[in-house]
Design a protein around this motif. Sequence first.
Motif, mmCIF file in Angstrom:
data_model
loop_
_atom_site.group_PDB
_atom_site.id
_atom_site.type_symbol
_atom_site.label_atom_id
_atom_site.label_comp_id
_atom_site.label_asym_id
_atom_site.label_seq_id
_atom_site.Cartn_x
_atom_site.Cartn_y
_atom_site.Cartn_z
ATOM 1 N N GLN A 1 -5.442 -6.191 -0.243
ATOM 2 C CA GLN A 1 -4.247 -6.194 -1.093
ATOM 3 C C GLN A 1 -4.555 -6.174 -2.590
ATOM 4 O O GLN A 1 -3.902 -5.426 -3.327
ATOM 5 C CB GLN A 1 -3.372 -7.401 -0.750
ATOM 6 N N LEU B 1 -6.411 -1.027 6.039
ATOM 7 C CA LEU B 1 -5.681 -1.705 4.972
ATOM 8 C C LEU B 1 -5.215 -3.063 5.480
ATOM 9 O O LEU B 1 -4.615 -3.162 6.553
ATOM 10 C CB LEU B 1 -4.475 -0.873 4.538
ATOM 11 N N PHE C 1 0.839 -1.199 0.000
ATOM 12 C CA PHE C 1 0.000 0.000 0.000
ATOM 13 C C PHE C 1 0.872 1.246 0.000
ATOM 14 O O PHE C 1 1.800 1.382 0.795
ATOM 15 C CB PHE C 1 -0.905 0.016 1.237
ATOM 16 N N ALA D 1 -4.943 -2.613 -3.850
ATOM 17 C CA ALA D 1 -3.967 -1.639 -3.373
ATOM 18 C C ALA D 1 -3.725 -0.522 -4.387
ATOM 19 O O ALA D 1 -3.491 0.630 -4.010
ATOM 20 C CB ALA D 1 -2.646 -2.333 -3.027
#
Length: 293
Positions: free
Chosen positions: A106, A83, A19, A109
């Motif tokens: 993910q 996240l 990220f 991202a």
Amino acid sequence: MTEKLLRIVWVDRPEVSVFDLPETSVWGPFTATSVVDLGAQSSHDAIASAEAALLCLPSGAKAAPIPWAALSAVSADAAVLVLADTMDGATQQRLLNTGVQDVVLQPDAASLAQRVRLAVQRKQVELEARKAYATDLGTGLPNRQQLIEHMSQLLALREREPKPVSVLAFRIEGLQGVESGHGVESANVVRRKIAVRLRAGVRASDVVASLGGDVFAVLLPSTESATDAEYVVQKLLRSLRDPFKIAGTEVPITAHVGVAQYPDDGKQPEPLLRHASTGALLGAYGMKDSANE
């Protein structure tokens, strides 16, 4: 590129992560700082001055406990995005119910910049709607609902970082007489003047609210002892002793104050407000004479 610069706070960001927020993006620009431990007061202070907080959580068997109370507190005023590499649907739903604006996994991202910008925009709309709904129109102060919401967030934080909290309830006498003798708008003018004096007599971090009619409340988020609260009470009572005038005529106003202390008098907003309001009704602290005498 979007003109408004967004201030971002990374929370518990690992050294290596998929990220990231690109330096140049149609969804930027961004400026970012990093903090650790969402429950720390320093983290709350950093997030309070930012538009968004990005909380990085591990996933799978190595997942750390989610700081639910702290998460609820910071989500009240900032757009919070969580996240994670992976996360089950039930946990994602609970995060959203807690006030988190978005959960970014993910595989998504690459869309982080866009999702941060949109989350901030949604939060701003939410805050404007909440402000309009939770404001006493007569004084411009937060109303009872907004005060209870603020107290709930504060007391959740105090569960993690114990510290006394004081709630003051001011019962004002004389407003009915002003309304009868000078009209409704004149009574509202006096209420606004009372609100201004109360607000001017406390710190920026303290909250002054209108509980409707002739009752006001003051929330002191951090007091070391009952003596500190009493000092504030006496200071505010002195400020209310100066004459109130309507069309050049002084109007008699008196005030009585009740005080509630967290955790001694309660650990939830409603019991604390009831305790303080009862004290005000019984005249725990008060002005012996009217404000203009």
